[in-house]
Write a protein that holds these residues in place. Structure first.
Motif, mmCIF file in Angstrom:
data_model
loop_
_atom_site.group_PDB
_atom_site.id
_atom_site.type_symbol
_atom_site.label_atom_id
_atom_site.label_comp_id
_atom_site.label_asym_id
_atom_site.label_seq_id
_atom_site.Cartn_x
_atom_site.Cartn_y
_atom_site.Cartn_z
ATOM 1 N N LYS A 68 -7.756 -4.665 -12.507
ATOM 2 C CA LYS A 68 -8.877 -3.999 -11.857
ATOM 3 C C LYS A 68 -8.397 -2.831 -10.993
ATOM 4 O O LYS A 68 -7.377 -2.907 -10.338
ATOM 5 N N GLY A 69 -9.152 -1.764 -11.023
ATOM 6 C CA GLY A 69 -8.891 -0.659 -10.107
ATOM 7 C C GLY A 69 -8.011 0.431 -10.657
ATOM 8 O O GLY A 69 -7.647 1.357 -9.925
ATOM 9 N N LYS B 245 -9.046 3.952 -10.004
ATOM 10 C CA LYS B 245 -9.065 4.427 -8.622
ATOM 11 C C LYS B 245 -7.699 4.915 -8.144
ATOM 12 O O LYS B 245 -7.559 5.332 -6.993
ATOM 13 N N LEU B 246 -6.702 4.841 -9.028
ATOM 14 C CA LEU B 246 -5.358 5.287 -8.651
ATOM 15 C C LEU B 246 -5.270 6.804 -8.838
ATOM 16 O O LEU B 246 -4.607 7.309 -9.745
ATOM 17 N N THR C 21 0.819 -1.216 0.000
ATOM 18 C CA THR C 21 0.000 0.000 0.000
ATOM 19 C C THR C 21 0.846 1.257 0.000
ATOM 20 O O THR C 21 0.348 2.340 -0.284
ATOM 21 N N ASN D 218 -3.657 -6.802 -8.434
ATOM 22 C CA ASN D 218 -4.860 -6.028 -8.176
ATOM 23 C C ASN D 218 -4.427 -4.614 -7.807
ATOM 24 O O ASN D 218 -3.925 -4.354 -6.713
ATOM 25 N N GLU E 69 -5.954 -2.043 -6.973
ATOM 26 C CA GLU E 69 -6.648 -1.353 -5.885
ATOM 27 C C GLU E 69 -5.828 -1.377 -4.601
ATOM 28 O O GLU E 69 -6.058 -0.577 -3.699
ATOM 29 N N GLU E 70 -4.873 -2.297 -4.514
ATOM 30 C CA GLU E 70 -4.026 -2.380 -3.317
ATOM 31 C C GLU E 70 -2.924 -1.318 -3.322
ATOM 32 O O GLU E 70 -2.316 -1.048 -2.302
ATOM 33 N N LYS F 231 -2.694 2.044 -3.425
ATOM 34 C CA LYS F 231 -3.483 3.268 -3.326
ATOM 35 C C LYS F 231 -2.677 4.539 -3.553
ATOM 36 O O LYS F 231 -3.224 5.552 -3.984
#
Length: 891
Positions: free
Chosen positions: A576-577, A580-581, A535, A552, A554-555, A557
């Motif tokens: 995925k994700g 969101k970065l 993270t 993944n 999303e981990e 952040k």
């Protein structure tokens, strides 16, 4: 690097206060106070910069400063993202979110208060440890900018390594490779003696280039992969099969490499080999017996050379003598001065420093770099005292001891201004002997906040500043920089430099990075990669050629840099994700295949650099949402459902591969006020797009500094001659590619034609009149490509005084050309000439004998009789050319 991080966050707060003021109303005063706290800390860090090694306490303080500054950046960006996202919604949703927004303001305000308290405590600790606040009047970005400007603004040519004392070694090694039966020739000796430099001189020697048919150079180093080594060798031996080679498996690579060495005389250089296991692993790919092929090896260990071939020729490289050492020092201390004059006292000091260097070339080069632009007695005395003081910390200088050499190299690091220290340390992220693209390095430096905005001069971009940074690092011999070979692809000149660290410099770099936060960067190489501290990772690179389960995202952040360069997705979805970065600054899919970008990338509000120059890339029409974008590199061929809109990108500085067939045509120059580089392609089926893009380029000529235009002609009714005439008159146009039949070139008119053109490519033009009559009059033309029946006449003349600046000339598939004349006084600066598949050409122009700057001649796919004549009766014409490559297929 702590000061660099502080500078970046201070700049970021300033941007938020100015550009995002409407989002910061609840925390504006706290942000200003935080900015003041950080500015005060920066003044203290100027003193810490040169004293970290004195105390472990100072090192720990710097680590804590870096962490708390990162926390400040993360909190600010998260708040700005959340508030701006809410304020984009419609009125009813906006009203419903006011309460949540108040909570966000309270939370970020609390975080800022906590960060301010931490910074105050850290500043107090710095004061208690005797650190002095150095004011802005000291050497800061502005004064360092003046000093950086002393070196050339552009770093656009190959860095020639100053070589002294190798003449005898070169002669011996060339003789062994060309005239004697030694399948393996090795160069061994301690680090820093110049083994790789010597190998390069031998590799490019004219006798060697004429003797062998194909060449390959691969760096092995301590960390290596069999597939990488075999693939690298094979691609260099048969570059036209690069795509097929990259798809080969182990057994196929071994077989193909074995067979090519039975068909051709190949020279393969294995540079920086550390262990016997390297040869044991790749040996099946090399034939036994005398095939005429040779291996040139460099290693620190004689036993490694003997393991490969005990009966081979093993050349030990020794130290320089004192005269050679002095000459090398002068070359580095006075770059470009062939006869430097040194006072008697300065010579005494210089020779005293040479004793400290132990006649080791790398140590001398580094000290010479410290003396460059320091040409007074006082300045040389200061460097001498620094060298003495630094070595006295240890046990003096022992030339056989690598630690002693490291002490000398460390001087060059300590002498760097803070921003260059950060840029140098960043190179430690790359693998040993890895050649990183200079352009990519500049972008990464910018994304990571290592390029200081205050260092920009008038009309300079951040890329210009990064280029100057690398220039100074190279001038100080801390980084090895070279310009890669120029290659023409479909009329487009591909140019790009690379850089790498010498292994001893890399050891220095890694030793200086020990205080870095180990979780700030990450590399994914296989599916078993550890997720510890995931993270906190701020940079992630996925290396080409490895198959793994994609992570993944999303981990991750806090990710700022995400690099997929060269990865083949093969139908796999992007992890995925990715949308969101929100902290992402740099995202690259360069050279990736089969990528379908999700529409969620439109959420990346802080993204500054987006490189999607790959193959089979599908792009949703959301790029206009990326308001912070500065650099956009589009694919050459794009899959789109609708034309892309770029109207929201008001901060864009560089736009490459813009295509009017897949993007809405640029019309309003006020929408892109910061655009400095534009690479555009117009597929002309009607005149409207052409007129629009020409009008835009002329309207923005005052702000555009580099403009590249490619025009594909496809007319039925319109006159193509009119297009070419208009294209040649575009103001400040740097590069022009015309692909398609135009019949004839317009007559050159100095008043109307663009004098800024440095590169012209004509493809399938069908010209019946000699194009050189017009083209040779362009005063600043440096690169010219004529390909695929660009000219269908049989005679061509380069007249005296023509092409005064031309460096590279490529003639390809001019199948009607029989006679080419070069008059004395033409092409005075030509350094590279390539003639490809001009099958009716009778002989080389005798006028090439006058081209004293010509260094490289490549002749491909001509008749065998032509090649025999070049090697035989016409060899006197090109005797002065250092590199000649001839291949032919036609009988």
């Amino acid at each position: 690097m702590a000061e660099q991080v502080v500078v970046f966050v201070v700049e970021k707060i300033g941007e938020l206060l100015i550009n995002e003021a409407r989002f910061m109303c609840g925390v504006h005063d706290q942000l200003e106070e935080l900015q003041d706290e950080l500015k005060e800390m920066r003044c203290f860090l100027k003193d810490v910069d040169g004293r970290q090694e004195e105390s472990e306490t100072l090192q720990n303080l710097v680590i804590e400063i870096r962490k708390v500054t990162y926390d400040a950046e993360d909190a600010l960006e998260l708040y700005a993202f959340k508030v701006s996202s809410r304020r984009r919604r419609n009125f009813l949703l906006r009203f419903a979110c006011i309460f949540n927004e108040g909570i966000a303001v309270y939370r970020v305000g609390s975080k800022i208060d906590i960060i301010k308290i931490k910074i105050s405590k850290l500043t107090a600790s710095l004061k208690r440890n005797g650190i002095i606040a150095v004011g802005e009047q000291g050497e800061g970005p502005s004064s360092s900018h003046e000093r950086l400007n002393q070196i050339r603004t552009s770093y656009s040519h190959v860095i020639e390594e100053d070589v002294v004392g190798f003449d005898k070694d070169i002669k011996i090694l060339v003789e062994k490779l060309v005239n004697q039966d030694h399948p393996v020739v090795s160069i061994f000796g301690m680090g820093g003696l110049g083994k790789t430099t010597l190998a390069k001189k031998v590799y490019h020697h004219p006798d060697v280039r004429c003797h062998f048919d194909s060449f390959a150079w691969v760096c092995i180093s301590q960390v290596w992969e069999k597939m990488d080594v075999l693939t690298g060798i094979l691609i260099e031996l048969i570059p036209k099969q690069t795509s097929e080679i990259k798809q080969m498996r182990d057994a196929e690579l071994v077989k193909q490499l074995y067979e090519i060495q039975q068909q051709k005389k190949c020279l393969v250089v294995l540079d920086d080999v550390w262990s016997n296991n390297v040869w044991d692993t790749i040996q099946p790919a090399f034939p036994d017996g005398d095939t005429g092929c040779r291996i040139l090896l460099t290693t620190r260990k004689k036993e490694v050379a003997c393991h490969i071939d005990r009966c081979g020729f093993h050349h030990q490289l020794g130290f320089l003598n004192r005269d050679e050492s002095w000459q090398l020092l002068l070359k580095k201390a006075f770059p470009g001065d062939t006869e430097p004059r040194v006072e008697t006292e300065m010579e005494k000091i210089g020779k005293a420093m040479l004793k400290r260097c132990g006649d080791v070339p790398l140590a001398i080069v580094v000290v010479g770099g410290l003396l460059a632009n320091r040409h007074t007695l006082n300045e040389w005395e200061r460097v001498h005292h620094s060298l003495d003081r630094y070595l006295k910390r240890g046990e003096g200088f022992d030339p056989q001891d690598q630690k002693s050499i490291q002490q000398v190299l460390a001087l060059s690091y300590n002498d760097l201004p803070y921003q260059l220290k950060s840029c140098f340390l960043y190179l430690g992220n790359f693998q040993e002997d890895f050649k990183v693209s200079s352009k990519k390095l500049f972008l990464l430096w910018i994304a990571e906040g290592l390029v200081v905005p205050e260092d920009r001069g008038d009309e300079e971009t951040m890329m210009d500043v990064a280029e100057r940074y690398l220039g100074e690092l190279a001038q100080r011999s801390m980084v090895q920089v070279e310009l890669s070979n120029e290659e023409w692809w479909g009329g487009i000149l591909e140019r790009g430099g690379t850089c790498r660290l010498h292994d001893l410099m890399r050891e220095l770099c890694l030793s200086k990075r020990k205080g870095e936060d180990s979780q700030s960067h990450g590399n994914v190489r296989d599916s078993s990669s550890s997720s510890t501290g995931i993270t906190k990772t701020r940079k992630l690179a996925i290396y080409f050629g490895f198959r793994m389960d994609l992570p993944n995202l999303e981990e991750f952040k806090l990710l700022r840099v995400l690099d997929f360069e060269g990865f083949h997705f093969d139908g796999e979805r992007i992890p995925k994700g990715i949308g969101k970065l929100i902290h992402l600054k740099y995202l690259s899919f360069k050279d990736c295949w089969n990528v379908k970008l999700p529409s969620s990338i439109g959420n990346l509000q802080f993204l500054q650099i987006l490189d999607i120059c790959g193959r089979n890339i599908s792009i949703p029409n959301v790029l206009w949402k990326l308001e912070s974008l500065r650099h956009l590199y589009l694919p050459v061929f794009i899959n789109v459902n609708e034309k892309l809109t770029l109207d929201g990108l008001s901060r864009l500085e560089i736009l490459e591969n813009f295509d009017t067939s897949t993007c809405n045509v640029l019309r309003d120059p006020f929408k892109y006020p910061k655009l400095r580089t534009l690479d555009a392609k117009v597929r002309v089926g009607c005149m409207e797009d052409m007129e629009t893009i020409i009008n835009y380029l002329n309207a923005t000529s005052h702000q555009l500094r580099r403009t590249y235009l490619r025009i594909e002609l496809d007319f039925e009714e319109e006159e193509p001659f009119l297009v070419s005439r208009k294209a040649f008159t575009i103001r400040r146009l740097e590069s022009l590619v015309l692909r398609g039949k135009i019949g004839k070139l317009p007559e050159y008119r100095q008043i109307h034609f663009s004098a800024s053109l440095t590169s012209i490519a004509l493809v399938k033009s069908g010209l019946t009149e000699d194009p050189m009559t017009t083209l040779e009059k362009f005063p600043n033309l440096k690169y010219l490509f004529l390909g695929q029946e660009a000219y269908v006449g049989n005679e061509m003349v380069c007249s005296a005084g023509g092409f005064p600046q031309l460096r590279i000339l490529f003639l390809s598939f001019l199948t009607k050309l029989e006679n080419w004349r070069v008059d004395e006084g033409a092409l005075p600066l030509l350094s590279s000439l390539r003639i490809q598949a001009c099958t009716e050409m009778m002989r080389l122009p005798e006028g090439l004998i006058f081209l004293t700057k010509l260094q490289k001649l490549v002749i491909e796919f001509l008749r065998k009789a032509f090649g025999d004549k070049v090697r035989g009766e016409d060899s006197y014409i090109i005797r002065h050319v250092s590199s000649v490559e001839i291949s032919y297929e036609h009988p």
